[in-house]
Design a protein around this motif. Sequence first.
Motif, mmCIF file in Angstrom:
data_model
loop_
_atom_site.group_PDB
_atom_site.id
_atom_site.type_symbol
_atom_site.label_atom_id
_atom_site.label_comp_id
_atom_site.label_asym_id
_atom_site.label_seq_id
_atom_site.Cartn_x
_atom_site.Cartn_y
_atom_site.Cartn_z
ATOM 1 N N UNK A 1 0.834 -1.208 0.000
ATOM 2 C CA UNK A 1 0.000 0.000 0.000
ATOM 3 C C UNK A 1 0.869 1.259 0.000
ATOM 4 N N UNK A 2 2.165 1.089 0.321
ATOM 5 C CA UNK A 2 3.098 2.211 0.411
ATOM 6 C C UNK A 2 4.395 1.812 -0.294
ATOM 7 N N UNK A 3 4.885 2.668 -1.171
ATOM 8 C CA UNK A 3 6.103 2.370 -1.913
ATOM 9 C C UNK A 3 7.258 2.005 -0.978
ATOM 10 N N UNK A 4 7.328 2.643 0.178
ATOM 11 C CA UNK A 4 8.412 2.382 1.124
ATOM 12 C C UNK A 4 7.950 1.543 2.303
ATOM 13 N N UNK A 5 6.788 0.922 2.171
ATOM 14 C CA UNK A 5 6.236 0.091 3.236
ATOM 15 C C UNK A 5 6.622 -1.364 3.080
ATOM 16 N N UNK A 6 5.852 -2.206 3.716
ATOM 17 C CA UNK A 6 6.095 -3.647 3.682
ATOM 18 C C UNK A 6 5.560 -4.229 2.365
ATOM 19 N N UNK A 7 6.384 -5.022 1.687
ATOM 20 C CA UNK A 7 5.984 -5.679 0.445
ATOM 21 C C UNK A 7 5.507 -7.082 0.775
ATOM 22 N N UNK A 8 4.377 -7.459 0.198
ATOM 23 C CA UNK A 8 3.736 -8.747 0.477
ATOM 24 C C UNK A 8 3.795 -9.607 -0.786
ATOM 25 N N UNK A 9 4.187 -10.867 -0.620
ATOM 26 C CA UNK A 9 4.239 -11.798 -1.749
ATOM 27 C C UNK A 9 2.838 -12.029 -2.297
ATOM 28 N N UNK A 10 2.734 -12.106 -3.607
ATOM 29 C CA UNK A 10 1.466 -12.455 -4.247
ATOM 30 C C UNK A 10 1.088 -13.875 -3.835
ATOM 31 N N UNK A 11 -0.175 -14.108 -3.607
ATOM 32 C CA UNK A 11 -0.650 -15.418 -3.150
ATOM 33 C C UNK A 11 -0.340 -16.534 -4.141
ATOM 34 N N UNK A 12 -0.197 -16.222 -5.417
ATOM 35 C CA UNK A 12 0.025 -17.244 -6.446
ATOM 36 C C UNK A 12 1.482 -17.332 -6.907
ATOM 37 N N UNK A 13 2.431 -16.719 -6.179
ATOM 38 C CA UNK A 13 3.833 -16.735 -6.617
ATOM 39 C C UNK A 13 4.370 -18.149 -6.797
ATOM 40 N N UNK A 14 5.151 -18.382 -7.855
ATOM 41 C CA UNK A 14 5.371 -17.493 -8.980
ATOM 42 C C UNK A 14 4.087 -17.362 -9.797
#
Length: 167
Positions: free
Chosen positions: A38-51
């Motif tokens: 939600x924030x460019x400098x926030x926490x990044x969350x893996x996509x549920x379907x990765x890869x």
Amino acid sequence: ANASGIDTAIFKHNGAWWLFCTLMSEGANYKLYAYHSSDLFGKWIKHAANPVKIDVRSSRNAGTPFLYENRLYRPSQDCAASYGAAVVINEILTLTPEIFEEVVVKRLVIPNGGKHSLGIHTLSAVDGATLVDGKRRQFTTRSLIYEMSRPYNKIRRTFRRATSNRG
């Protein structure tokens, strides 16, 4: 997310920040990973379907995704024949934290006989300008030194890993 992304593309879509990349540890050319925040400098969350995609012909990014006529497109590299042999344009049909769906709509190649006809690596646009880069082979002293040093550098990296794991 703590990953070493290759040809990483970061963009904003539908109020969320997205990061697409391939990973060297996964072969670099054939598995597309997605992360959102939600924030460019926030926490990044893996996509549920990765890869989110496994395909050497259209996973590795070739530029930043772009909107055209209210549709989202993602340029990617076709690395089936060689690294950066062509650029493939994919239309992203669905992009949510749980679902990723895209289809190939166009494959771009540089005509044979051109100066850079060995491939195309990037298609990227910003502020009305479009960047395209082509691939060619050219003999230079620098390229000769680089090619000659590759086996030595691989041995050096392997030795460094082996000795640092002794604990």
